[in-house]
Design a protein around this motif. Sequence first.
Motif, PDB file in Angstrom:
ATOM      1  N   THR A  53      27.717  57.279 -26.940  1.00  0.00           N
ATOM      2  CA  THR A  53      28.851  56.428 -26.600  1.00  0.00           C
ATOM      3  C   THR A  53      30.192  57.066 -26.952  1.00  0.00           C
ATOM      4  OG1 THR A  53      28.675  55.284 -28.706  1.00  0.00           O
ATOM      5  CG2 THR A  53      27.508  54.317 -26.832  1.00  0.00           C
ATOM      6  N   TRP A  56      29.823  60.991 -24.775  1.00  0.00           N
ATOM      7  CA  TRP A  56      29.610  60.834 -23.334  1.00  0.00           C
ATOM      8  C   TRP A  56      28.539  61.809 -22.824  1.00  0.00           C
ATOM      9  CZ3 TRP A  56      32.301  57.449 -19.893  1.00  0.00           C
ATOM     10  CH2 TRP A  56      33.220  56.607 -20.548  1.00  0.00           C
ATOM     11  N   SER A  71      25.836  55.660 -16.935  1.00  0.00           N
ATOM     12  CA  SER A  71      27.281  55.653 -17.158  1.00  0.00           C
ATOM     13  C   SER A  71      27.630  54.512 -18.097  1.00  0.00           C
ATOM     14  CB  SER A  71      28.037  55.527 -15.838  1.00  0.00           C
ATOM     15  OG  SER A  71      27.706  54.316 -15.194  1.00  0.00           O
ATOM     16  N   GLN A  72      28.816  54.584 -18.676  1.00  0.00           N
ATOM     17  CA  GLN A  72      29.213  53.546 -19.623  1.00  0.00           C
ATOM     18  C   GLN A  72      30.662  53.171 -19.420  1.00  0.00           C
ATOM     19  OE1 GLN A  72      29.349  54.817 -23.725  1.00  0.00           O
ATOM     20  NE2 GLN A  72      29.951  56.889 -23.190  1.00  0.00           N
ATOM     21  N   ASN A  74      33.098  51.735 -22.090  1.00  0.00           N
ATOM     22  CA  ASN A  74      33.215  51.339 -23.492  1.00  0.00           C
ATOM     23  C   ASN A  74      34.102  50.116 -23.680  1.00  0.00           C
ATOM     24  OD1 ASN A  74      31.474  53.265 -24.399  1.00  0.00           O
ATOM     25  ND2 ASN A  74      33.033  54.680 -25.113  1.00  0.00           N
ATOM     26  N   VAL A  79      26.761  49.417 -20.039  1.00  0.00           N
ATOM     27  CA  VAL A  79      26.153  50.661 -19.613  1.00  0.00           C
ATOM     28  C   VAL A  79      25.393  50.390 -18.316  1.00  0.00           C
ATOM     29  CG1 VAL A  79      24.049  50.326 -20.988  1.00  0.00           C
ATOM     30  CG2 VAL A  79      24.746  52.637 -20.332  1.00  0.00           C
ATOM     31  N   CYS A  96      17.328  47.787 -21.814  1.00  0.00           N
ATOM     32  CA  CYS A  96      18.517  48.393 -22.387  1.00  0.00           C
ATOM     33  C   CYS A  96      18.375  48.383 -23.907  1.00  0.00           C
ATOM     34  CB  CYS A  96      19.739  47.577 -21.959  1.00  0.00           C
ATOM     35  SG  CYS A  96      21.296  48.121 -22.653  1.00  0.00           S
TER      36      CYS A  96
END
Length: 125
Positions: A53, A56, A71-72, A74, A79, A96
């Motif tokens: 996190t 990346w 992908s995230q 933040n 996510v 998750c």
Amino acid sequence: QARLVESGGGSVQTGGSLRLSCQASGYTFSSKYMAWFRQAPGKVREGVAAVGTRSWIAYYADSVKGRFTISQDNAEKTVHLQMNSLKPEDTAMYYCAATAEWTSAPLNPSAYGYWGQGTQVTVSS
């Protein structure tokens, strides 16, 4: 209380695409990794993709490299898992997960202490 809620599962035909999302809430810690795991009936839970996190950096199981993208966001504590070129063997419950600890094995389910309830993905031939 930390909570992870998955969405986006469903049924598609071989070659189709799905986008899974995981919304995190109630965190009192900063997660180090968030990841997606899957478990098919009668099989062990396996890591699909993970993301640091803060770094990346993304990690993928060999079986999904080139087809899945993690992908995230933040700011939104979300996510995503974009799944393309789906195959029948991708059929599973997808979970998750998040961890507040550093790990050398981000695709190992034992590294994660926070889990969602799962979302079903079914790929038909």
